[in-house]
Design a protein around this motif. Structure first.
Motif, PDB file in Angstrom:
ATOM      1  N   SER A   1       0.821  -1.219   0.000  1.00  0.00           N
ATOM      2  CA  SER A   1       0.000   0.000   0.000  1.00  0.00           C
ATOM      3  C   SER A   1       0.849   1.262   0.000  1.00  0.00           C
ATOM      4  O   SER A   1       0.312   2.365  -0.153  1.00  0.00           O
ATOM      5  CB  SER A   1      -0.937   0.016   1.216  1.00  0.00           C
ATOM      6  OG  SER A   1      -0.219   0.213   2.417  1.00  0.00           O
ATOM      7  N   ALA A   2       2.179   1.099   0.175  1.00  0.00           N
ATOM      8  CA  ALA A   2       3.088   2.249   0.188  1.00  0.00           C
ATOM      9  C   ALA A   2       3.962   2.303  -1.055  1.00  0.00           C
ATOM     10  O   ALA A   2       5.010   2.962  -1.050  1.00  0.00           O
ATOM     11  CB  ALA A   2       3.967   2.206   1.439  1.00  0.00           C
TER      12      ALA A   2
ATOM     13  N   TYR B   1      14.594  23.261   1.429  1.00  0.00           N
ATOM     14  CA  TYR B   1      13.789  22.964   0.243  1.00  0.00           C
ATOM     15  C   TYR B   1      12.757  21.871   0.538  1.00  0.00           C
ATOM     16  O   TYR B   1      13.075  20.828   1.112  1.00  0.00           O
ATOM     17  CB  TYR B   1      14.685  22.514  -0.910  1.00  0.00           C
ATOM     18  CG  TYR B   1      15.777  23.508  -1.240  1.00  0.00           C
ATOM     19  CD1 TYR B   1      15.493  24.680  -1.940  1.00  0.00           C
ATOM     20  CD2 TYR B   1      17.089  23.284  -0.819  1.00  0.00           C
ATOM     21  CE1 TYR B   1      16.493  25.599  -2.226  1.00  0.00           C
ATOM     22  CE2 TYR B   1      18.096  24.197  -1.107  1.00  0.00           C
ATOM     23  CZ  TYR B   1      17.794  25.356  -1.808  1.00  0.00           C
ATOM     24  OH  TYR B   1      18.786  26.269  -2.086  1.00  0.00           O
ATOM     25  N   LEU B   2      11.520  22.112   0.123  1.00  0.00           N
ATOM     26  CA  LEU B   2      10.426  21.156   0.283  1.00  0.00           C
ATOM     27  C   LEU B   2       9.851  20.842  -1.089  1.00  0.00           C
ATOM     28  O   LEU B   2       9.409  21.741  -1.803  1.00  0.00           O
ATOM     29  CB  LEU B   2       9.335  21.744   1.189  1.00  0.00           C
ATOM     30  CG  LEU B   2       7.991  21.011   1.239  1.00  0.00           C
ATOM     31  CD1 LEU B   2       8.147  19.609   1.799  1.00  0.00           C
ATOM     32  CD2 LEU B   2       6.986  21.810   2.076  1.00  0.00           C
ATOM     33  N   THR B   3       9.852  19.561  -1.449  1.00  0.00           N
ATOM     34  CA  THR B   3       9.339  19.120  -2.750  1.00  0.00           C
ATOM     35  C   THR B   3       8.031  18.370  -2.558  1.00  0.00           C
ATOM     36  O   THR B   3       7.993  17.313  -1.913  1.00  0.00           O
ATOM     37  CB  THR B   3      10.347  18.206  -3.462  1.00  0.00           C
ATOM     38  OG1 THR B   3      11.578  18.903  -3.627  1.00  0.00           O
ATOM     39  CG2 THR B   3       9.825  17.776  -4.824  1.00  0.00           C
ATOM     40  N   LEU B   4       6.950  18.912  -3.104  1.00  0.00           N
ATOM     41  CA  LEU B   4       5.617  18.312  -2.965  1.00  0.00           C
ATOM     42  C   LEU B   4       5.421  17.259  -4.051  1.00  0.00           C
ATOM     43  O   LEU B   4       4.887  17.539  -5.119  1.00  0.00           O
ATOM     44  CB  LEU B   4       4.537  19.389  -3.057  1.00  0.00           C
ATOM     45  CG  LEU B   4       4.648  20.528  -2.037  1.00  0.00           C
ATOM     46  CD1 LEU B   4       3.546  21.554  -2.279  1.00  0.00           C
ATOM     47  CD2 LEU B   4       4.584  19.996  -0.613  1.00  0.00           C
ATOM     48  N   ALA B   5       5.870  16.042  -3.758  1.00  0.00           N
ATOM     49  CA  ALA B   5       5.866  14.995  -4.781  1.00  0.00           C
ATOM     50  C   ALA B   5       4.839  13.902  -4.531  1.00  0.00           C
ATOM     51  O   ALA B   5       4.769  12.951  -5.314  1.00  0.00           O
ATOM     52  CB  ALA B   5       7.263  14.372  -4.883  1.00  0.00           C
ATOM     53  N   ASN B   6       4.046  14.004  -3.443  1.00  0.00           N
ATOM     54  CA  ASN B   6       3.054  12.956  -3.137  1.00  0.00           C
ATOM     55  C   ASN B   6       3.697  11.572  -3.171  1.00  0.00           C
ATOM     56  O   ASN B   6       3.223  10.663  -3.861  1.00  0.00           O
ATOM     57  CB  ASN B   6       1.873  13.007  -4.110  1.00  0.00           C
ATOM     58  CG  ASN B   6       0.965  14.193  -3.862  1.00  0.00           C
ATOM     59  OD1 ASN B   6       1.219  15.002  -2.967  1.00  0.00           O
ATOM     60  ND2 ASN B   6      -0.075  14.325  -4.649  1.00  0.00           N
ATOM     61  N   ILE B   7       4.759  11.411  -2.412  1.00  0.00           N
ATOM     62  CA  ILE B   7       5.532  10.169  -2.476  1.00  0.00           C
ATOM     63  C   ILE B   7       4.706   8.977  -2.007  1.00  0.00           C
ATOM     64  O   ILE B   7       4.470   8.023  -2.754  1.00  0.00           O
ATOM     65  CB  ILE B   7       6.793  10.269  -1.592  1.00  0.00           C
ATOM     66  CG1 ILE B   7       7.571  11.532  -1.904  1.00  0.00           C
ATOM     67  CG2 ILE B   7       7.675   9.038  -1.788  1.00  0.00           C
ATOM     68  CD1 ILE B   7       8.538  11.933  -0.821  1.00  0.00           C
ATOM     69  N   GLN B   8       4.328   9.017  -0.752  1.00  0.00           N
ATOM     70  CA  GLN B   8       3.546   7.935  -0.161  1.00  0.00           C
ATOM     71  C   GLN B   8       2.479   8.540   0.740  1.00  0.00           C
ATOM     72  O   GLN B   8       2.702   9.559   1.389  1.00  0.00           O
ATOM     73  CB  GLN B   8       4.447   6.997   0.665  1.00  0.00           C
ATOM     74  CG  GLN B   8       5.427   6.197  -0.179  1.00  0.00           C
ATOM     75  CD  GLN B   8       6.540   5.573   0.660  1.00  0.00           C
ATOM     76  OE1 GLN B   8       7.129   6.243   1.501  1.00  0.00           O
ATOM     77  NE2 GLN B   8       6.844   4.309   0.413  1.00  0.00           N
ATOM     78  N   TYR B   9       1.335   7.885   0.784  1.00  0.00           N
ATOM     79  CA  TYR B   9       0.226   8.312   1.643  1.00  0.00           C
ATOM     80  C   TYR B   9       0.603   8.001   3.084  1.00  0.00           C
ATOM     81  O   TYR B   9       1.025   6.888   3.404  1.00  0.00           O
ATOM     82  CB  TYR B   9      -1.026   7.559   1.233  1.00  0.00           C
ATOM     83  CG  TYR B   9      -2.290   7.915   1.975  1.00  0.00           C
ATOM     84  CD1 TYR B   9      -2.845   9.186   1.878  1.00  0.00           C
ATOM     85  CD2 TYR B   9      -2.949   6.954   2.744  1.00  0.00           C
ATOM     86  CE1 TYR B   9      -4.028   9.494   2.537  1.00  0.00           C
ATOM     87  CE2 TYR B   9      -4.130   7.257   3.405  1.00  0.00           C
ATOM     88  CZ  TYR B   9      -4.659   8.522   3.297  1.00  0.00           C
ATOM     89  OH  TYR B   9      -5.838   8.825   3.945  1.00  0.00           O
TER      90      TYR B   9
END
Length: 344
Positions: free
Chosen positions: A113-114, A236-244
């Motif tokens: 699920s990840a 730096y913050l990267t909004l990549a929606n990696i894992q829920y």
């Protein structure tokens, strides 16, 4: 056969006694059922979304049962760490909110699920857990192995996102040569797929690890970046929606089986409604979190569609290969990817 039957009767009598909180002289014949709920993190609903869920769940379960159910909250791992709490909920009446650290030793398939970059947004993640065939099968298999029931997927902060203190990360090539904190071997595999390296560091040591340069970056939801003051040592913050980012509400199976239909329905409906409330609260909090982090000096990077596709194409094969090395059957992977409309 007689011995087994007697054992079952005794266990059920003990279960009933525990649920009623014991009988004392002068107590009413029918006492409210007190159920312990244990979980990680502070008892501050603004800082800990898991506690927010627990508070709402308690209120709703008690209301829906007309006071017949009483939920007693134990935050901050007061009843033990992950392994101890899972042992408790498997062997005695009670509830536990477990992270991957509590679920995976009993059900490694939870790592499916990840799979990174599997969800384009929160709505897709919600659909996956609310209606997907993978999650329905996972709940059934987990119940079979552990004598417990997975009642809810508790959203604890939206999505994990990358932070670092070296350079903006917009695409996989920007990772080359960087060192990242990893929570488990699956995250090490993820970083290596981008040309970076992963180093295990406990949460309690992460701030100093970032401050002293032991690692260059990490990944967490925005709520944890704020809770851990990581914005002070990450630029730096990267909004990549990696894992829920989620945890799991687990209930003892015999406890549920021995409840009246009314109380069992009150408990399950409370879990469902508290889940929705958490999702709504976190959606609102996300915007405030980003405003706070930007105001405190973080540069926020939003990869475009092509960059996100590049992340997915680089990371998913490596992660899936790691899943196979854990002897996770391919059919679990196939179910999950089909549920989100992906295929490899």
């Amino acid at each position: 056969m007689q011995s087994n039957s007697l054992s079952t009767v005794v266990r059920r009598l003990c279960l009933s006694f525990c649920l009623l909180g014991g009988l004392t002289s002068g107590a009413p014949a029918l006492a409210a059922t007190t159920i312990n709920l244990s979980y990680n993190g502070t008892s501050d609903a603004e800082k800990n979304p898991v506690h927010l869920f627990a508070e709402n769940f308690k209120r709703l379960a008690e209301e829906k049962s007309g006071g017949n159910l009483q939920i007693k909250l134990y935050p901050n791992s007061m009843l033990g760490e992950e392994e101890q709490r899972m042992e408790q909920v498997m062997t005695s009446p009670g509830l536990n909110i477990a992270s991957f650290g509590g679920i995976a030793p009993l059900f490694e398939e939870i790592y499916v699920s990840a799979i990174p970059f599997m969800f384009k947004d929160a709505a897709a993640a919600h659909e996956f857990f609310d209606k997907g065939s993978y999650w329905q099968s996972a709940k059934a298999e987990f119940a079979k192995r552990t004598n417990t029931e997975l009642l809810a997927v508790v959203e604890e902060g939206g999505f994990l996102n990358f932070t670092n203190n070296k350079q903006p990360i917009k695409s996989p090539k920007d990772f080359k040569g960087l060192r990242f904190r990893a929570m488990d071997p699956s995250q090490i595999a993820l970083y290596e797929s981008f040309g970076a390296s992963g180093t295990p560091i406990p949460w309690t040591e992460l701030y100093m690890g970032l401050r002293t340069g032991v690692v260059d970056g990490q990944m967490n939801p925005t709520s944890y970046i704020i809770m851990g003051s990581l914005y002070q040592v990450q630029k730096y913050l990267t909004l990549a929606n990696i894992q829920y980012s989620d945890q799991f509400l687990v209930a003892n199976g015999e406890m549920l089986a021995d409840m009246s239909e009314t109380d069992r329905r009150a408990l399950t409906e409370a879990a469902q409604e508290a889940t929705v409330l958490n999702r709504q609260a976190i959606a609102v909090a996300q915007e405030k979190d980003l405003e706070f982090l930007a105001a405190n000096g973080m540069q926020i990077i939003q990869p475009d569609v092509d960059d996100l596709k590049a992340f997915r194409e680089a990371a998913q094969p490596s992660y899936i290969e790691w899943l196979k090395k854990q002897n996770i059957d391919q059919h679990w992977i196939d179910k999950a990817l089909q549920d989100v409309g992906l295929g490899l």
